[in-house]
Every structure is written in structure tokens, then in C-alpha cells.
Design a protein around this motif. Structure first.
Motif, mmCIF file in Angstrom:
data_model
loop_
_atom_site.group_PDB
_atom_site.id
_atom_site.type_symbol
_atom_site.label_atom_id
_atom_site.label_comp_id
_atom_site.label_asym_id
_atom_site.label_seq_id
_atom_site.Cartn_x
_atom_site.Cartn_y
_atom_site.Cartn_z
ATOM 1 N N MET A 121 -13.680 21.877 50.387
ATOM 2 C CA MET A 121 -15.132 21.972 50.238
ATOM 3 C C MET A 121 -15.813 22.179 51.588
ATOM 4 S SD MET A 121 -17.941 19.392 48.505
ATOM 5 C CE MET A 121 -17.623 19.850 46.817
ATOM 6 N N SER A 122 -15.337 21.497 52.624
ATOM 7 C CA SER A 122 -15.929 21.657 53.951
ATOM 8 C C SER A 122 -15.852 23.097 54.414
ATOM 9 C CB SER A 122 -15.234 20.732 54.950
ATOM 10 O OG SER A 122 -15.351 19.377 54.570
ATOM 11 N N LYS A 123 -14.681 23.729 54.232
ATOM 12 C CA LYS A 123 -14.504 25.128 54.651
ATOM 13 C C LYS A 123 -15.370 26.070 53.820
ATOM 14 C CE LYS A 123 -11.331 24.481 57.831
ATOM 15 N NZ LYS A 123 -11.609 24.751 59.271
ATOM 16 N N LEU A 124 -15.407 25.843 52.509
ATOM 17 C CA LEU A 124 -16.181 26.727 51.639
ATOM 18 C C LEU A 124 -17.676 26.646 51.954
ATOM 19 C CD1 LEU A 124 -14.280 26.018 48.303
ATOM 20 C CD2 LEU A 124 -14.387 28.216 49.471
ATOM 21 N N VAL A 125 -18.183 25.442 52.170
ATOM 22 C CA VAL A 125 -19.601 25.283 52.491
ATOM 23 C C VAL A 125 -19.929 25.964 53.815
ATOM 24 C CG1 VAL A 125 -21.382 23.589 53.099
ATOM 25 C CG2 VAL A 125 -19.917 23.202 51.110
ATOM 26 N N GLN A 126 -19.026 25.843 54.795
ATOM 27 C CA GLN A 126 -19.248 26.508 56.080
ATOM 28 C C GLN A 126 -19.302 28.019 55.924
ATOM 29 O OE1 GLN A 126 -17.040 25.058 59.630
ATOM 30 N NE2 GLN A 126 -16.293 23.430 58.284
ATOM 31 N N GLU A 127 -18.560 28.557 54.933
ATOM 32 C CA GLU A 127 -18.558 30.003 54.690
ATOM 33 C C GLU A 127 -19.712 30.442 53.798
ATOM 34 O OE1 GLU A 127 -16.646 32.282 55.970
ATOM 35 O OE2 GLU A 127 -15.422 30.892 57.137
ATOM 36 N N GLY A 128 -20.592 29.505 53.417
ATOM 37 C CA GLY A 128 -21.734 29.856 52.581
ATOM 38 C C GLY A 128 -21.391 29.992 51.106
ATOM 39 N N VAL A 129 -20.283 29.385 50.698
ATOM 40 C CA VAL A 129 -19.846 29.451 49.295
ATOM 41 C C VAL A 129 -20.313 28.182 48.591
ATOM 42 C CG1 VAL A 129 -17.871 29.621 47.737
ATOM 43 C CG2 VAL A 129 -17.840 30.828 49.936
ATOM 44 N N GLN A 130 -21.243 28.311 47.647
ATOM 45 C CA GLN A 130 -21.751 27.138 46.932
ATOM 46 C C GLN A 130 -20.658 26.608 46.004
ATOM 47 O OE1 GLN A 130 -25.158 27.731 44.356
ATOM 48 N NE2 GLN A 130 -26.027 25.740 44.898
ATOM 49 N N THR A 131 -20.323 25.320 46.168
ATOM 50 C CA THR A 131 -19.108 24.770 45.566
ATOM 51 C C THR A 131 -19.396 23.469 44.844
ATOM 52 O OG1 THR A 131 -17.834 25.718 47.399
ATOM 53 C CG2 THR A 131 -16.744 24.030 46.066
ATOM 54 N N ILE A 132 -18.689 23.276 43.712
ATOM 55 C CA ILE A 132 -18.714 22.004 43.008
ATOM 56 C C ILE A 132 -17.298 21.462 42.938
ATOM 57 C CG2 ILE A 132 -18.506 23.112 40.722
ATOM 58 C CD1 ILE A 132 -20.251 20.797 39.623
ATOM 59 N N ALA A 133 -17.130 20.173 43.205
ATOM 60 C CA ALA A 133 -15.830 19.509 43.084
ATOM 61 C C ALA A 133 -15.923 18.484 41.962
ATOM 62 C CB ALA A 133 -15.443 18.839 44.396
ATOM 63 N N PHE A 134 -15.057 18.616 40.964
ATOM 64 C CA PHE A 134 -15.045 17.675 39.847
ATOM 65 C C PHE A 134 -14.000 16.600 40.078
ATOM 66 C CE2 PHE A 134 -17.127 21.132 37.439
ATOM 67 C CZ PHE A 134 -18.135 20.402 36.836
ATOM 68 N N VAL A 135 -14.404 15.347 39.901
ATOM 69 C CA VAL A 135 -13.500 14.208 40.041
ATOM 70 C C VAL A 135 -13.597 13.362 38.781
ATOM 71 C CG1 VAL A 135 -13.615 14.157 42.558
ATOM 72 C CG2 VAL A 135 -15.318 12.908 41.231
ATOM 73 N N ARG A 136 -12.768 12.308 38.727
ATOM 74 C CA ARG A 136 -12.679 11.545 37.491
ATOM 75 C C ARG A 136 -13.547 10.292 37.472
ATOM 76 N NH1 ARG A 136 -7.904 13.205 34.979
ATOM 77 N NH2 ARG A 136 -8.497 11.955 33.176
ATOM 78 N N THR A 137 -13.944 9.777 38.613
ATOM 79 C CA THR A 137 -14.735 8.543 38.625
ATOM 80 C C THR A 137 -15.908 8.655 39.585
ATOM 81 O OG1 THR A 137 -13.442 7.522 40.378
ATOM 82 C CG2 THR A 137 -12.718 7.108 38.124
ATOM 83 N N ARG A 138 -16.841 7.735 39.412
ATOM 84 C CA ARG A 138 -18.006 7.670 40.281
ATOM 85 C C ARG A 138 -17.585 7.410 41.722
ATOM 86 N NH1 ARG A 138 -21.971 3.695 36.709
ATOM 87 N NH2 ARG A 138 -22.226 5.066 34.907
ATOM 88 N N LEU A 139 -16.618 6.506 41.903
ATOM 89 C CA LEU A 139 -16.190 6.161 43.247
ATOM 90 C C LEU A 139 -15.617 7.377 43.961
ATOM 91 C CD1 LEU A 139 -15.629 4.169 45.504
ATOM 92 C CD2 LEU A 139 -13.523 3.505 44.327
ATOM 93 N N ALA A 140 -14.797 8.162 43.263
ATOM 94 C CA ALA A 140 -14.201 9.342 43.887
ATOM 95 C C ALA A 140 -15.268 10.354 44.299
ATOM 96 C CB ALA A 140 -13.198 9.991 42.931
ATOM 97 N N SER A 141 -16.323 10.507 43.485
ATOM 98 C CA SER A 141 -17.385 11.452 43.853
ATOM 99 C C SER A 141 -18.092 10.997 45.127
ATOM 100 C CB SER A 141 -18.393 11.596 42.705
ATOM 101 O OG SER A 141 -19.116 10.404 42.498
#
Length: 604
Positions: A121-141
Motif C-alpha cells: 500500500m505504501s508503494k502504491l500510494v506513492q505512485e498515485g494509485v488509490q488503494t483499498i486493503a481488506f482485512v478481517r478485523t478492526r484491529l488489523a485495519s
């Protein structure tokens, strides 16, 4: 008069993404619609239902279960589709990370999937790529959000501020603001639970990172569909966890992309769900004894119990609401029962910063726990059970906490019994008691344990349904002759069983649990139970396809490249998304792989 005008003009009821309404949520919706259609009939309306579903194996059957109406299936899909690059991203084994070896068959523990997602996600955001990461719990997000922001801050404070988390427990105004900023492009990266999987317009994102297999094929395509709309190109990463099915899918991509979506399951007649809706229905209109569509198999018995509590009163053939209470305020569509705890920041005049259901609160908001919210760490000073409040204080901490939970099971009533592999396979009502004797502290950016602390929390009791399997005595003797322990074999099989069951039953790995117990049958037996009061039909479906389940379990264990057992097979390590796993104390162990394979060979 106002309602009469409304229902006179009501012609259609549209349910978008009907496949999402499964389990507890779907069962609640079915009861809401039973009540709604009763009110419609009262006002002379008969609206037509229109349901849509992108990913489900039984759309017509499921829509009929939800609506109570006969449905016609329209399955000619003419939606535009852009190209989607799908990357199977497997973190390298820790033992071979330096050499770059990423062969699944190496086995053993692997680099953190969560940390791999942070880097992506860090690399994609730096490249201007809008990204979503899906996780399983609130803590992980929250962990991913915090780590990505820490990674980006030295590069650009503006980029760091363009990343956020999204999950249940945030206040409604916080969630609406995040949704708005996603749609306008102000937020370039978001770490989310499945709260953003569907139903909310956040515009068109460019990339999607799935941190671990979501548990079902349907969820996988729903979450990956958040990237790219229409003819636009998109990029999707599936980052493998140290879980059996994740590692199996890393090697068997044909199984993933060739698999049909699962069948959705609901149980609208679950009495734990029905009771709240019968209260609401009686408050809306008197309930007639002949109203079978509303009452179901348990409705009349529940109404009689409510009459004993002076909540409803029967006059002639109808039940009337007899309380000053507003019953709809006590029906939680996301859960079956249980109060909601508020989280208050003591340093800011006890300002409410979030909410959490009771079961999760006991495991994540106990005294001295670390609660993450908006990339900030809060220390829990006290959990008040009477007021249902967690009093927290903002602190800069370099660790988070994980509860250690232990489960015991008791058979209450046997409903069905059959033979499998010369062993005993049964199904019935059970009671699962879960206690949390301690928690551990884990350092951020590492897996170092900083120690344990004891807890004194009330045990949680769950009355539900389960299947259980007791291997034949000759199989137990076979293992004993080879100096293997039957209980170890069952623990290993149970760890994998939780992971593979969602391939056959449309559920999450946290919707079911396994326990190995010898007290109920006077011999070691493996129990698989629903984690919902009264059950939701998962254990029942698993009973019907038990042989296929066990064959898949055997394949997963056999094809893992480790020798003695590892987190990718029988060990079933506890990743970030399973930190509230009821059986985490058991599933964190690495049982005997040879014993599991020997037992499977004997019974299959």
C-alpha cells in the motif's frame, strides 16, 4: 393517513447485493421483510421484489428465503468489464527470506502478510494509485493504517494524511466523512474490514489488496470488485496468510479461479432472532394466530413466553403489545443478542470515540488492553461491566494486546447419529463456554511477545449446534501403536477443517469453531460448532458434506511441504485477523502432522 398514502403508492422493493444478507444479518432481514409485508397487506399494498446478486451460487433460492416470495431468475449479465490483473502474493518463508525462495512447498512460518500489505500500500500510494486493503478485523485495519502512515510520513506528510482506516465501531459521522474523501480522491489509501465490501458508493479505486483469503469466493470477488469499474483496468493482490487454505490457494490457483461462488445460508426461524421481531410486529399491528408467514415454527411458543412476561397480551385470537418499551431499539441487525459497550476517552471529558459489542469488548477492551482508533493507541484503564463503558486514555505505546481464550463444550441433546469411517458422526445441541484467563503484549512491527498479564473476566456461554466425530477405537489403537496421540491428530485436523469449511458453506472462519474434547463421549472427539446462539445452519451443512470436507483437509495437509507440521497446515497460526478467535489458544499450537495424516488415512 400518512402511512396509508405511502403504502398505497408502494410498488417495488429493491434489495441490492442480496448475497450479502446471509448468516445473522440475512436472517434479521428476512424477519424485517415478514413484518413489512404484513403491514403492506394491512394497507392493501402488494409490492414486487427485485433482488440483485453478483456472486452467489443459489441466487433464486436465497432471494426466496429472504423475501418469502417466489422469484424468477434473470441471469443474462451484460455489465461492462475492464481487465483485472490478479496477483497471488505469497510472503517468503522466514527461513529462506534472504534467498528469495517463495515456493509454497517449503512450508514453515512466513513473513507477516499484514506487513507485506503495508509495504504494497505504501508503494502504491506513492505512485498515485488509490488503494483499498481488506482485512478481517478492526484491529488489523488499525494496525495497517498506523504502519502505512508511519512509512509515508518521512516521504510526504501530505501522503501520510491521505491514508485512513474504515471499520465498524467508528461513529457514523466519521464513516461518512471517510466515504466522502474516498469518492473525491482526498484519501488515497484505506485499510478496511468488509464494511466497505459492498453497498457504499466510494467511487472507483485503482487497486485492491486482500490481506488473506476472505473466506469465501463470493467475498473475494466482491472485495476485488472495489477496484476498477466499467471498462477501467484494475490491480488486485491476494496476500497469503500463514493459514492452510491461503497457502493451498497460493499453489492451486486453478481451484480459486475455477470455483463457483458458494451457497448463502440463513436461518430466519432461529428463535434468538425471531423473539425481537415478534415484539416489533406486535407493536406495529396486533398479531393474529393465523399469521403463519410471520410466526414460523416457534412463533406461538415465543408469544406465550412473552405473555408470561407481560410484554404482550392475548385477546381472543390476537396478541397485542402491552409494554411501554419501544422494541425496535433493542434489535441489533448485526448480532443476535448482547449489549453494546461505549468507548470513552477520559482525557477529553469522557468523549465517546467508538462502540463495540460485548463479546468483542471482553477480548479487546479488558483492563490494560490497548485499543487502536484512528492510528492512535489508547490504554484501557477500566472496563465497567455495569455501565457497559470502557474508559480509555490516549498514550504513545509501542505494543498492542491479544487475548488468550479457552473453550469448553458440553453436549446437551443429540439429534442425529450416523457412521463415518467406522467412527461415530453425530449432530445436536451443545453449550460452549469461553473464558479469557490472560492476555499478551506484542510489539509493533515485530512478533516479539512482551509478556502476559492475568485477567478475571466472566465466562461467556453460547448455546448453539455442532457436529462431532469420534474416530473408531482401532484407529486410535493404530496411532497408539505408532506412539502418536489421537488428540494431537484431531487438533491438527480441526485447525484445517475451520479453514476449508467456507469452501463448502458460505460462512466466515470466525462463524464456526472447533474443540477437541474427551469428556462428553469418554473418548477423544472433534467438535465443529456454529458461533451463533441457536446456530445458523453451518454445522448442519458441514454434516451433509463431511466426507468431502475431510478429503479436502487430507489434501491440504498432505501437500504442504513441511515435515513435522507448520502454520501453513495443521498448525493454523493465529494471524492478525484471528486475534479474537475463540479457540486461539488451541489453534496457535503446532500439533503432530504425522498423527493427523495417519488418522485421515485410517478413516478415509
Amino acid at each position: 393517513a400518512r402511512w396509508n398514502r405511502f403504502f398505497t403508492h408502494l410498488r417495488y422493493i429493491v434489495i441490492d447485493e442480496v448475497h450479502a444478507y446471509r448468516g445473522v444479518f440475512g436472517s434479521h432481514l428476512a424477519n424485517v421483510l415478514r413484518r413489512l409485508m404484513r403491514v403492506c397487506r394491512h394497507y392493501g399494498a402488494s409490492p414486487q421484489f427485485i433482488c440483485s446478486s453478483a456472486t452467489i451460487a443459489n441466487p433464486r433460492e436465497h432471494a426466496q428465503s429472504i423475501t418469502g416470495r417466489e422469484m424468477t431468475l434473470v441471469n443474462n449479465d451484460g455489465a461492462p468489464r475492464g481487465s483485472k490483473q490478479f496477483v497471488m502474493w505469497n510472503p517468503p518463508p522466514l527461513t529462506t527470506a534472504a534467498s528469495g525462495v517463495t515456493n509454497w512447498r517449503v512450508g514453515g512460518d512466513r513473513k507477516s502478510a499484514r506487513w507485506e500489505a503495508v509495504q504494497l500500500m505504501s508503494k502504491l500510494v506513492q505512485e498515485g494509485v488509490q488503494t483499498i486493503a481488506f482485512v478481517r478485523t478492526r484491529l488489523a485495519s488499525e494496525l495497517i493504517f498506523k504502519d502505512v502512515r508511519d512509512q509515508l510520513r518521512p516521504v510526504s506528510r501530505r501522503l501520510a494524511e491521505s491514508v485512513h482506516a474504515y471499520r465498524g465501531g467508528y461513529l457514523p459521522e466519521e464513516r461518512r466523512e471517510i466515504e466522502r474523501k474516498l469518492a473525491t480522491g482526498e484519501i488515497m489509501g484505506v485499510a478496511s474490514t468488509n464494511a466497505l465490501e459492498l453497498g457504499i458508493d466510494i467511487g472507483s479505486l485503482d487497486a485492491c489488496i486482500l490481506v488473506g483469503y476472505p473466506g469465501t469466493i463470493a467475498s473475494l470477488w466482491q472485495q476485488s470488485g472495489r477496484a476498477g469499474r466499467g471498462d477501467e483496468e484494475s490491480l488486485v493482490f491476494l496476500v497469503g496468510q500463514n493459514a492452510p487454505m491461503d497457502q493451498y490457494l497460493m499453489s492451486h490457483t486453478d481451484y480459486l479461479f475455477g470455483q463457483d461462488p458458494e451457497q448463502a445460508i440463513i436461518d430466519p426461524d432461529n428463535p434468538h432472532i425471531v423473539v425481537g421481531h415478534l415484539k416489533c410486529a406486535a407493536n406495529e399491528l396486533p398479531i393474529a394466530e393465523a399469521d403463519d408467514a410471520l410466526l414460523g415454527p416457534y412463533g406461538k411458543d415465543i408469544l406465550e413466553l412473552l405473555e408470561e412476561d407481560d410484554v404482550v397480551k392475548r385477546i381472543d385470537e390476537n396478541w397485542y403489545w402491552a409494554s411501554s418499551e419501544y422494541p425496535a431499539a433493542n434489535v441489533n441487525l448485526r448480532n443476535i443478542a448482547g449489549p453494546v459497550y461505549t468507548i470513552q476517552d477520559e482525557a477529553e471529558g469522557e468523549r465517546v470515540i467508538g462502540t463495540m459489542d460485548e463479546i468483542t469488548a471482553l477480548s479487546q477492551l479488558h483492563d490494560h488492553a490497548v485499543y487502536l482508533h484512528g492510528a492512535d493507541t489508547y490504554f484501557v484503564n477500566r472496563l465497567d461491566f455495569e455501565q457497559k463503558i470502557a474508559f480509555v486514555e490516549r498514550r504513545d505505546l509501542d505494543y498492542y494486546t491479544q487475548s488468550v481464550q479457552v473453550s469448553e463444550i458440553r453436549v446437551d441433546e443429540k439429534e442425529e447419529s450416523r457412521r463415518f469411517g467406522e467412527g461415530l458422526l453425530e449432530y445436536g445441541d451443545v453449550t460452549v463456554t469461553t473464558s479469557i484467563p490472560m492476555f499478551k503484549k506484542i510489539r509493533f512491527h515485530a512478533r516479539d511477545s512482551l509478556g502476559f498479564e492475568k485477567l478475571e473476566l466472566p465466562p461467556q456461554t453460547l448455546e448453539t449446534v455442532a457436529l462431532w466425530y469420534a474416530p473408531p477405537k482401532d484407529a486410535a489403537q493404530l496411532l497408539s501403536d505408532q506412539r502418536m496421540i489421537l488428540g494431537e491428530a484431531l487438533i491438527g485436523i480441526g485447525n484445517v477443517l475451520v479453514e476449508v469449511a467456507p469452501f463448502f458453506v458460505m460462512c466466515d472462519t470466525q462463524d464456526i469453531g472447533t474443540v477437541v474434547d474427551a469428556r462428553n463421549l469418554n473418548q477423544d472427539a472433534l467438535f465443529l460448532h456454529d458461533r451463533t446462539p441457536g446456530g445458523m445452519g453451518y454445522a448442519r451443512r458441514c454434516l451433509d458434506c463431511f466426507e468431502e470436507l475431510m478429503q479436502t483437509v487430507a489434501t491440504v495437509i498432505r501437500e504442504c511441504g513441511c515435515e513435522d507440521g507448520c502454520p501453513s497446515c495443521v498448525g493454523s497460526a493465529v494471524p492478525a485477523f484471528a486475534m479474537t478467535d475463540l479457540d486461539s489458544a488451541v489453534r496457535g499450537r503446532i500439533p503432530d502432522k504425522r498423527a493427523a495424516l495417519a488418522l485421515l488415512s485410517a478413516i478415509l
